[in-house]
Design a protein around this motif. Structure first.
Motif, PDB file in Angstrom:
ATOM      1  N   ASN A  58       0.821  -1.212   0.000  1.00  0.00           N
ATOM      2  CA  ASN A  58       0.000   0.000   0.000  1.00  0.00           C
ATOM      3  C   ASN A  58       0.859   1.267   0.000  1.00  0.00           C
ATOM      4  O   ASN A  58       0.420   2.315  -0.479  1.00  0.00           O
ATOM      5  CB  ASN A  58      -0.943   0.029   1.198  1.00  0.00           C
ATOM      6  CG  ASN A  58      -1.972  -1.083   1.117  1.00  0.00           C
ATOM      7  OD1 ASN A  58      -2.330  -1.529   0.025  1.00  0.00           O
ATOM      8  ND2 ASN A  58      -2.449  -1.524   2.266  1.00  0.00           N
ATOM      9  N   SER A  59       2.085   1.185   0.535  1.00  0.00           N
ATOM     10  CA  SER A  59       2.907   2.385   0.690  1.00  0.00           C
ATOM     11  C   SER A  59       3.820   2.644  -0.501  1.00  0.00           C
ATOM     12  O   SER A  59       4.113   3.802  -0.818  1.00  0.00           O
ATOM     13  CB  SER A  59       3.783   2.270   1.938  1.00  0.00           C
ATOM     14  OG  SER A  59       2.998   2.112   3.077  1.00  0.00           O
ATOM     15  N   VAL A  60       4.304   1.600  -1.161  1.00  0.00           N
ATOM     16  CA  VAL A  60       5.266   1.779  -2.265  1.00  0.00           C
ATOM     17  C   VAL A  60       4.477   1.979  -3.562  1.00  0.00           C
ATOM     18  O   VAL A  60       3.672   1.123  -3.954  1.00  0.00           O
ATOM     19  CB  VAL A  60       6.210   0.569  -2.362  1.00  0.00           C
ATOM     20  CG1 VAL A  60       7.134   0.685  -3.569  1.00  0.00           C
ATOM     21  CG2 VAL A  60       7.008   0.414  -1.080  1.00  0.00           C
ATOM     22  N   PRO A  61       4.744   3.076  -4.282  1.00  0.00           N
ATOM     23  CA  PRO A  61       3.959   3.359  -5.487  1.00  0.00           C
ATOM     24  C   PRO A  61       4.364   2.529  -6.708  1.00  0.00           C
ATOM     25  O   PRO A  61       3.576   2.391  -7.639  1.00  0.00           O
ATOM     26  CB  PRO A  61       4.228   4.839  -5.735  1.00  0.00           C
ATOM     27  CG  PRO A  61       5.530   5.126  -5.095  1.00  0.00           C
ATOM     28  CD  PRO A  61       5.629   4.192  -3.941  1.00  0.00           C
ATOM     29  N   VAL A  62       5.564   1.951  -6.723  1.00  0.00           N
ATOM     30  CA  VAL A  62       6.009   1.183  -7.892  1.00  0.00           C
ATOM     31  C   VAL A  62       5.325  -0.174  -7.875  1.00  0.00           C
ATOM     32  O   VAL A  62       5.481  -0.965  -6.937  1.00  0.00           O
ATOM     33  CB  VAL A  62       7.546   1.026  -7.892  1.00  0.00           C
ATOM     34  CG1 VAL A  62       8.000   0.215  -9.095  1.00  0.00           C
ATOM     35  CG2 VAL A  62       8.226   2.373  -7.857  1.00  0.00           C
ATOM     36  N   GLY A  64       4.530  -3.945  -8.426  1.00  0.00           N
ATOM     37  CA  GLY A  64       5.288  -5.175  -8.568  1.00  0.00           C
ATOM     38  C   GLY A  64       6.600  -5.207  -7.807  1.00  0.00           C
ATOM     39  O   GLY A  64       7.216  -6.264  -7.672  1.00  0.00           O
ATOM     40  N   MET A  65       7.065  -4.050  -7.328  1.00  0.00           N
ATOM     41  CA  MET A  65       8.356  -4.020  -6.625  1.00  0.00           C
ATOM     42  C   MET A  65       8.282  -4.797  -5.304  1.00  0.00           C
ATOM     43  O   MET A  65       9.155  -5.611  -5.007  1.00  0.00           O
ATOM     44  CB  MET A  65       8.790  -2.582  -6.360  1.00  0.00           C
ATOM     45  CG  MET A  65      10.117  -2.480  -5.616  1.00  0.00           C
ATOM     46  SD  MET A  65      10.490  -0.796  -5.175  1.00  0.00           S
ATOM     47  CE  MET A  65      11.667  -0.393  -6.428  1.00  0.00           C
ATOM     48  N   VAL A  66       7.239  -4.567  -4.522  1.00  0.00           N
ATOM     49  CA  VAL A  66       7.108  -5.241  -3.225  1.00  0.00           C
ATOM     50  C   VAL A  66       6.876  -6.729  -3.453  1.00  0.00           C
ATOM     51  O   VAL A  66       7.436  -7.570  -2.726  1.00  0.00           O
ATOM     52  CB  VAL A  66       5.973  -4.611  -2.397  1.00  0.00           C
ATOM     53  CG1 VAL A  66       5.745  -5.396  -1.111  1.00  0.00           C
ATOM     54  CG2 VAL A  66       6.291  -3.160  -2.097  1.00  0.00           C
ATOM     55  N   ASP A  67       6.074  -7.097  -4.486  1.00  0.00           N
ATOM     56  CA  ASP A  67       5.853  -8.514  -4.791  1.00  0.00           C
ATOM     57  C   ASP A  67       7.164  -9.191  -5.163  1.00  0.00           C
ATOM     58  O   ASP A  67       7.426 -10.338  -4.751  1.00  0.00           O
ATOM     59  CB  ASP A  67       4.837  -8.661  -5.931  1.00  0.00           C
ATOM     60  CG  ASP A  67       3.444  -8.222  -5.511  1.00  0.00           C
ATOM     61  OD1 ASP A  67       3.139  -8.352  -4.302  1.00  0.00           O
ATOM     62  OD2 ASP A  67       2.672  -7.761  -6.380  1.00  0.00           O
ATOM     63  N   ASN A  68       7.995  -8.501  -5.938  1.00  0.00           N
ATOM     64  CA  ASN A  68       9.299  -9.038  -6.334  1.00  0.00           C
ATOM     65  C   ASN A  68      10.194  -9.226  -5.100  1.00  0.00           C
ATOM     66  O   ASN A  68      10.834 -10.269  -4.937  1.00  0.00           O
ATOM     67  CB  ASN A  68       9.952  -8.096  -7.349  1.00  0.00           C
ATOM     68  CG  ASN A  68      11.221  -8.676  -7.927  1.00  0.00           C
ATOM     69  OD1 ASN A  68      11.423  -9.885  -7.909  1.00  0.00           O
ATOM     70  ND2 ASN A  68      12.068  -7.822  -8.451  1.00  0.00           N
ATOM     71  N   PHE A  69      10.223  -8.207  -4.212  1.00  0.00           N
ATOM     72  CA  PHE A  69      11.015  -8.328  -2.982  1.00  0.00           C
ATOM     73  C   PHE A  69      10.509  -9.456  -2.102  1.00  0.00           C
ATOM     74  O   PHE A  69      11.291 -10.224  -1.525  1.00  0.00           O
ATOM     75  CB  PHE A  69      10.996  -7.019  -2.185  1.00  0.00           C
ATOM     76  CG  PHE A  69      11.933  -5.961  -2.701  1.00  0.00           C
ATOM     77  CD1 PHE A  69      13.118  -6.284  -3.345  1.00  0.00           C
ATOM     78  CD2 PHE A  69      11.627  -4.615  -2.534  1.00  0.00           C
ATOM     79  CE1 PHE A  69      13.974  -5.304  -3.809  1.00  0.00           C
ATOM     80  CE2 PHE A  69      12.482  -3.631  -2.994  1.00  0.00           C
ATOM     81  CZ  PHE A  69      13.662  -3.977  -3.641  1.00  0.00           C
ATOM     82  N   GLN A  70       9.170  -9.588  -2.014  1.00  0.00           N
ATOM     83  CA  GLN A  70       8.588 -10.643  -1.174  1.00  0.00           C
ATOM     84  C   GLN A  70       8.968 -12.021  -1.721  1.00  0.00           C
ATOM     85  O   GLN A  70       9.332 -12.909  -0.963  1.00  0.00           O
ATOM     86  CB  GLN A  70       7.071 -10.493  -1.106  1.00  0.00           C
ATOM     87  CG  GLN A  70       6.416 -11.529  -0.208  1.00  0.00           C
ATOM     88  CD  GLN A  70       4.903 -11.370  -0.147  1.00  0.00           C
ATOM     89  OE1 GLN A  70       4.311 -10.550  -0.858  1.00  0.00           O
ATOM     90  NE2 GLN A  70       4.274 -12.152   0.702  1.00  0.00           N
ATOM     91  N   LYS A  71       8.897 -12.175  -3.035  1.00  0.00           N
ATOM     92  CA  LYS A  71       9.240 -13.462  -3.649  1.00  0.00           C
ATOM     93  C   LYS A  71      10.719 -13.779  -3.415  1.00  0.00           C
ATOM     94  O   LYS A  71      11.072 -14.910  -3.065  1.00  0.00           O
ATOM     95  CB  LYS A  71       8.913 -13.407  -5.151  1.00  0.00           C
ATOM     96  CG  LYS A  71       9.143 -14.727  -5.870  1.00  0.00           C
ATOM     97  CD  LYS A  71       8.616 -14.709  -7.284  1.00  0.00           C
ATOM     98  CE  LYS A  71       9.436 -13.694  -8.083  1.00  0.00           C
ATOM     99  NZ  LYS A  71       9.161 -13.737  -9.525  1.00  0.00           N
TER     100      LYS A  71
END
Length: 173
Positions: A58-62, A64-71
Motif C-alpha cells: 500500500n505504501s510503495v507506489p512502484v 510489482g516491486m514489493v511482490d518481487n522483494f517478497q518473492k
C-alpha cells in the motif's frame, strides 16, 4: 534451522573446583562475560520478526516491486552449517578419558610407592647418627665397602692399604 539454546552447557561449579586460587579472579571475569553473552542472546526473539508485506504494497507506489522483494525474500534460504565435528570431539573425549584414567592409576601407584619409601626413610636412623657400617647396610650402592680394597687420595698404587711394598734389597757392606 538452528536450535535455541536455553541454558549454558558448561558446568561452572565443576570448573570452579579445578581453577587454582591465583586464577579465581580471571575465572569470575570469564564467567561474567559468558553470562552476559547468554543474557544478550536470550533477550532476542527466537524467530525473526514477520514482515507486513501488505503495508509495503500500500505504501510503495512502484507496482510489482514489493511482490518481487517478497518473492526473493521468501526464496532466500540461508543454510545453517551442519555439525561435522561433534563425533570427532566425542571420540577424542572418550580416548582422553581412557588416558586420564590410566594416568590417575599410574599416579596413584607412584604415590603409594613413594609413601612406602618415605615410611622406610622415616624409620631409619638419621645419617648423623649412623656408623659407616650402618650406612653401608642401608645404602650398599653408595657406601664404601669394608671388605673391598680402599683407595685413598692421591689414589696412587703405593698409597692404597692393600699395596704390597717390595722391599729393595740393600747391598751388604
Amino acid at each position: 534451522m538452528a536450535r535455541r539454546v536455553a541454558q549454558s552447557s558448561v558446568q561452572w561449579s565443576a570448573l570452579a573446583e579445578r581453577v587454582p586460587p591465583a586464577q579465581k579472579t580471571n575465572f569470575h571475569l570469564f564467567k561474567a562475560k559468558s553470562d552476559g553473552y547468554l543474557r544478550r542472546v536470550m533477550s532476542n526473539p527466537a524467530e525473526l520478526p514477520k514482515i507486513d508485506w501488505s503495508f509495503y504494497k500500500n505504501s510503495v507506489p512502484v507496482a510489482g516491486m514489493v511482490d518481487n522483494f517478497q518473492k526473493q525474500y521468501e526464496a532466500l534460504k540461508i543454510p545453517f552449517p551442519s555439525d561435522t565435528q561433534t563425533s570427532q570431539i566425542e571420540a577424542q573425549a572418550s580416548k582422553l578419558k581412557v588416558e586420564i584414567a590410566e594416568f590417575i592409576k599410574n599416579s596413584n601407584n607412584a604415590i603409594t610407592k613413594h609413601e612406602q619409601e618415605l615410611a622406610i626413610l622415616g624409620a631409619m636412623l638419621s645419617y648423623s647418627d649412623m656408623t659407616m657400617e650402618e650406612y653401608y647396610e642401608a645404602h650398599p650402592e653408595n657406601a664404601l665397602s669394608p671388605t673391598d680394597p680402599q683407595s685413598f687420595w692421591p689414589h696412587r698404587e703405593e698409597d692404597n692399604i692393600n699395596h704390597k711394598r717390595e722391599e729393595a734389597e740393600e747391598p751388604a757392606h
